[in-house]
Design an enzyme around this catalytic site. Structure first.
Site, PDB file in Angstrom:
ATOM      1  N   LYS A  69       0.804  -1.221   0.000  1.00 47.80           N
ATOM      2  CA  LYS A  69       0.000   0.000   0.000  1.00 47.80           C
ATOM      3  C   LYS A  69       0.840   1.276   0.000  1.00 47.80           C
ATOM      4  CE  LYS A  69      -3.939  -2.189  -0.057  1.00 47.80           C
ATOM      5  NZ  LYS A  69      -3.493  -3.579  -0.170  1.00 47.80           N
TER       6      LYS A  69
HETATM    7  C1  LIG Z   1      -9.571  -3.257  -1.900  1.00 46.61           C
HETATM    8  C2  LIG Z   1      -8.990  -3.925  -0.695  1.00 46.61           C
HETATM    9  N1  LIG Z   1      -9.812  -4.228   0.325  1.00 46.61           N
HETATM   10  C3  LIG Z   1      -9.342  -4.810   1.446  1.00 46.61           C
HETATM   11  C4  LIG Z   1      -8.007  -5.108   1.592  1.00 46.61           C
HETATM   12  C5  LIG Z   1      -7.577  -5.811   2.819  1.00 46.61           C
HETATM   13  O1  LIG Z   1      -6.593  -5.170   3.518  1.00 46.61           O
HETATM   14  P1  LIG Z   1      -5.546  -6.038   4.416  1.00 46.61           P
HETATM   15  O2  LIG Z   1      -4.680  -6.803   3.470  1.00 46.61           O
HETATM   16  O3  LIG Z   1      -4.796  -4.987   5.167  1.00 46.61           O
HETATM   17  O4  LIG Z   1      -6.342  -6.914   5.301  1.00 46.61           O
HETATM   18  C6  LIG Z   1      -7.114  -4.787   0.559  1.00 46.61           C
HETATM   19  C7  LIG Z   1      -5.662  -5.003   0.659  1.00 46.61           C
HETATM   20  O5  LIG Z   1      -5.035  -5.966   0.616  1.00 46.61           O
HETATM   21  C8  LIG Z   1      -7.623  -4.200  -0.628  1.00 46.61           C
HETATM   22  O6  LIG Z   1      -6.820  -3.895  -1.653  1.00 46.61           O
END
Ligand SMILES: Cc1ncc(COP(=O)(O)O)c(C=O)c1O
Length: 393
Positions: free
Chosen positions: A195
């Protein structure tokens, strides 16, 4: 002699694109501060400071720093009491976490199609999917481009639904001059490794609604209450607190995020200008109300008929060989049976994007200069001009 790198020719580009993550002395100093303070978790100041500053960054009143973006979504849904027999509308073109959060709270994900120009959820499809069981809508700001928040807000107000923005990819993105995350009732972010701001793993939840803030705060902190005592638990809640180490890194990342967003914006605009001139390549359109774009991903559409029928997978292989890292992106969530979702209407645009059309470049490719962008364009032109070399192989 073969020209294309996929066939053993000289690649357009031999040097790597800028590395990610970017870090420096600031991160090191912040980490040392935490280490030597001896306060590594609850009770420290870094998490609180990060929450204050991240809320400010995204034009929100309240922020809660949590363990990751998926958990942030789950907490947001729990705070709205969405659960068994309820339906939540979301796009199928997203990371699996958007949907698994819905399943974790025992609700049913209802997948709808995306807009062919932006790949964000299509508000017209959302409206068609609403039933008496619908409780919430989760638009995803795909690649960092905000979904059409005007249309979605109108729908949720008319139907009395919660609007939860999955802003995992949209740090600093703006819809009509306002940063995303608290335009709806709540918004969630991710700070996972890829990110635009990262601490390895992490997440945040934003809202302008104090009641929802208090509920989410309890849910992320073992059911405790804000300003309550340590053993004062009033509800069931997990432990989703971000550590002081994660918050320390993010505080350092905060100092860079605006500048890096500007660099990506400039490079993305330049790349779009160049790529738009090539037949068979179409960058995603930017909605006129998107006043700032995080460009977490740069997505363009590929039309194989303009490349003498070369399938997208082969094109991607050839582009990688020229020194341009790229990928086909998501597979459609509505095809993943374990999510036990419902599909509203046909999801033609999603399937087209996933199976044939989309090509993704990651955000770090946009952190360099115009020469880097020219290398991307040159590589695509080279493949186009020599496509027969691949087709005859
Ligand atoms: C669109 C989207 N939603 C949710 C997530 C979930 O985030 P995390 O990986 O921090 O749990 C991500 C990232 O991986 C994402 O790109």
């Amino acid at each position: 002699m073969k020209k294309l790198a996929i066939n053993g020719g000289e690649p357009v580009r031999k040097k790597p694109f800028p590395k990610w993550p970017i870090f420096g002395e600031e991160e090191l100093q912040m980490l040392k501060d935490v280490l030597y303070s001896g306060v590594w978790g609850v009770g420290g100041e870094k998490k609180k400071e990060f929450e204050r500053r991240f809320a400010e960054l995204q034009n929100a009143k309240f922020a809660i720093a949590v363990t990751n973006g998926t958990t942030a979504l789950e907490i947001a849904l729990r705070a709205t009491s969405v659960g068994l027999n309820d339906e939540v509308i979301l796009p199928s073109y997203t990371f699996v976490g958007t949907a698994s959060a819905v399943v974790y709270v025992n609700a049913t994900p209802v997948f709808v199609d995306i807009d062919p120009e932006t790949y964000c959820i299509d508000p017209a499809r959302v409206e068609e999917a609403i039933t008496s069981r619908t409780r919430a809508i989760i638009p995803v700001h795909v690649a960092g481009q905000p979904a059409d928040m005007d249309a979605l807000r109108k729908i949720t107000e008319e139907h009395n639904l919660f609007l939860i923005e999955d802003s995992a990819q949209a740090h600093c993105s703006e819809w009509n001059g306002r940063r995303v995350g608290a335009i709806g009732d709540m918004g969630t972010f991710s700070f996972q490794s890829s990110k635009n701001m990262t601490c390895g793993e992490g997440g945040a939840l934003l809202t302008n609604n104090e009641e929802l803030y208090r509920k989410c705060w309890s849910l992320h902190n073992c059911g405790r209450v804000l300003d309550g005592a340590w053993y004062e638990h009033r509800t069931i809640g997990g432990n989703a607190r971000m550590t002081e180490f994660q918050a320390a890194i993010l505080l350092a990342q905060l100092e860079r995020v605006e500048r890096l967003t500007d660099i990506r914006e400039e490079n993305a605009k330049y790349l779009t200008k160049k790529l738009s001139k090539l037949s068979g390549i179409q960058p995603l359109k930017r909605h006129p109300k998107v006043t700032r774009h995080s460009n977490h991903l740069y997505i363009f559409k590929y039309f194989q008929e303009e490349f003498e029928g070369l399938p997208r997978e082969k094109f991607i292989e050839a582009l990688r060989a020229e020194g341009i890292p790229c990928s086909p992106g998501y597979t459609p969530l509505h095809k993943m049976e374990f999510l036990r979702g419902k599909t509203s209407g046909t999801l033609k645009v999603t399937e087209d994007a996933c199976y044939r059309r989309a090509v993704w470049l990651k955000q770090n490719l946009l952190l360099g200069n115009r020469e880097d962008m020219d290398d991307i364009v040159r590589s695509i032109i080279k493949i186009k001009e020599n496509v027969k070399e691949i087709l005859q192989n």
